[in-house]
Structure formats: structure tokens, C-alpha cells
Design an enzyme around this catalytic site. Structure first.
Site, PDB file in Angstrom:
ATOM      1  CE  LYS A  61      -2.652  -9.209  -7.482  1.00 17.99           C
ATOM      2  NZ  LYS A  61      -1.812 -10.176  -7.862  1.00 17.99           N
ATOM      3  CG  ASP A 121       8.184   6.546  -8.823  1.00 16.23           C
ATOM      4  OD1 ASP A 121       8.822   7.363  -8.283  1.00 16.23           O
ATOM      5  OD2 ASP A 121       8.705   5.417  -9.458  1.00 16.23           O
ATOM      6  CG  ASP A 177       4.321  -6.231  -5.986  1.00 19.70           C
ATOM      7  OD1 ASP A 177       3.865  -5.208  -6.064  1.00 19.70           O
ATOM      8  OD2 ASP A 177       4.461  -7.237  -6.840  1.00 19.70           O
ATOM      9  NE  ARG A 183       1.218  -8.221  -3.742  1.00 21.25           N
ATOM     10  CZ  ARG A 183       1.136  -6.773  -4.525  1.00 21.25           C
ATOM     11  NH1 ARG A 183       1.203  -5.654  -4.276  1.00 21.25           N
ATOM     12  NH2 ARG A 183       1.090  -7.273  -5.787  1.00 21.25           N
TER      13      ARG A 183
END
Ligand code: IMP
Ligand code: MG
Length: 203
Positions: A61, A121, A177, A183
Site C-alpha cells: 500500500k 531498501d 507505515d 501513512r
């Protein structure tokens, strides 16, 4: 009269919703800087895909805010699709094995695809996804990532459209998040009490 001042215009921690306040450290990227960068990325994509109608594939999301804002700066015919993935492993360490929770709604064969991701990442999630998408034979496949963590990639990810390079701390906001919270912040801030943040502070 309705109050129209929304969280996405805040540039300081002062007006952050109270439940979040004590958990956030410094602001890493201000809301106004995010909005400027998103507009710039939209400009470049508009130029690069002139005459085409690309498909934006958002990774749920986290990328939802980014995709919503970015798409409004792309002055082309455009389609949206979304994928949802979860990586095996702990909440903080990606294993590179990805489970697809929601696949594309439409075929992408012969189409120009831009994967819209919030943050890279280790790069393992996206590496897996790119292989998966490439197998569906799009005409082209590029990555647009708003944030990437400097020096952390364990596999080379070709990021055609790159927003901000940031440090190794765990960050939240603008779609990102921690346990589904944060968020809705317009800026990117450090989550203070997180193992990744503590590890970065010790280093
Ligand atoms: P990677 O596979 O290690 O590149 O992990 C990428 C995914 O991990 C991102 O799409 C995010 O969902 C999540 N992630 C990585 N770093 C952060 C962070 O600092 N805050 C929030 N989510 C993160
Ligand atoms: Mg993500």
C-alpha cells in the site's frame, strides 16, 4: 466553512496528529520538497513517454499516495494497475522471497510499464517483482521510486526515476507505515523507537 488545511501540507512536527507525535524523530523530507520532486518526476515521465500510454503499476500500500500525486503530473493517456506483495521474513528484514497477494488486473504484454514504488531498501522485493513482470513481456519496464536508502541495496536495481536518497533509519509518512500507521503524513520522518533507527544511530 470546512477547514481545508490537511496533513499533507504540514512541514513541521507541531501539527502532527497527537497519537503520532511522541513516536517521531526528525523530518527527513518536508512535504513541500516531496510535492516538488513528485511534480518534477511527472514532468520527466511526460517527456520520456510522449506519444505513448504507459501503465503505472503501484505497489500497495506504500506507493498509493505517491502514485496518486505523481499521476496528476503526468500529462499523457495513462492506466493504473496495482500489485500487493508481502515478503517472507521479519517485519524489518526482507528475505527476497516474495508472496504475491494481489496480481495485476490486466495483461502488460507489449505495454510500457512503470513500476511505482515508495522506498527501496535492500532492493530484494523489487528485484523479484521486476523478474516477475519482465516474464510477462512488456514493451518496456522502468522503475520510479520516491525514496531509496543509500548504500543498502543488496542487488542492483536500475531506478530510472529516482526521488530522494536517504539514510538507513526507519522512516514513515507519505504512504510509508509502521504497523499500518503514519501513512497519512505529508512528510517523511524518522520513527524514533525502531531497531533500524537505533542501529543507524549506533553506527
Ligand atoms: P526491500 O525489499 O528491502 O527493498 O524492502 C522494500 C520494502 O520494505 C518497501 O517497499 C517498504 O514497504 C519496506 N520498507 C523498507 N524500508 C522502510 C522504511 O524505512 N519505512 C517503511 N517501510 C520500509
Ligand atoms: Mg512497499
Amino acid at each position: 466553512m470546512v477547514q481545508t488545511r490537511t496533513v499533507d501540507h504540514l512541514d513541521t512536527l507541531d501539527d502532527v496528529p497527537a497519537p503520532y507525535r511522541s513516536e517521531l524523530g526528525e523530518i527527513v523530507v518536508r512535504a513541500s520538497d516531496i510535492q516538488q520532486k513528485v511534480a518534477d518526476l511527472g514532468e520527466v515521465i511526460t517527456r520520456d513517454y510522449e506519444g505513448e500510454e504507459p501503465i503505472l503499476v503501484g505497489i500497495l500500500k506504500g506507493a498509493s499516495l505517491f502514485l496518486a500525486d505523481l499521476s496528476r503530473h503526468i500529462r499523457l493517456g495513462l492506466r493504473f494497475d496495482f500489485m500487493a506483495v508481502s515478503s517472507y521474513g521479519s517485519a524489518t528484514k526482507t528475505s527476497g522471497i516474495v508472496r504475491i497477494l494481489k496480481d495485476l488486473d490486466h495483461e502488460i504484454e507489449g505495454q510500457h510499464v512503470i513500476v511505482v514504488e515508495d522506498i527501496i531498501d535492500s532492493g530484494l522485493t523489487l528485484n523479484y517483482l521486476l523478474r516477475y513482470l519482465r516474464a510477462r513481456r512488456p514493451a518496456s519496464l522502468e522503475v520510479c521510486a520516491l525514496f531509496s536508502k543509500e548504500g543498502r541495496q543488496r542487488v542492483p536495481i536500475p531506478i530510472r526515476y529516482e526521488g530522494f536518497r536517504i539514510g538507513p533509519e526507519f522512516v514513515v509518512g507519505y504512504g510509508l507505515d509502521y504497523e499500518e500507521r503514519f501513512r497519512n503524513l505529508g512528510f517523511l520522518a524518522v520513527l524514533k523507537d525502531h531497531p533500524e533507527t537505533r542501529a543507524a544511530r549506533r553506527a
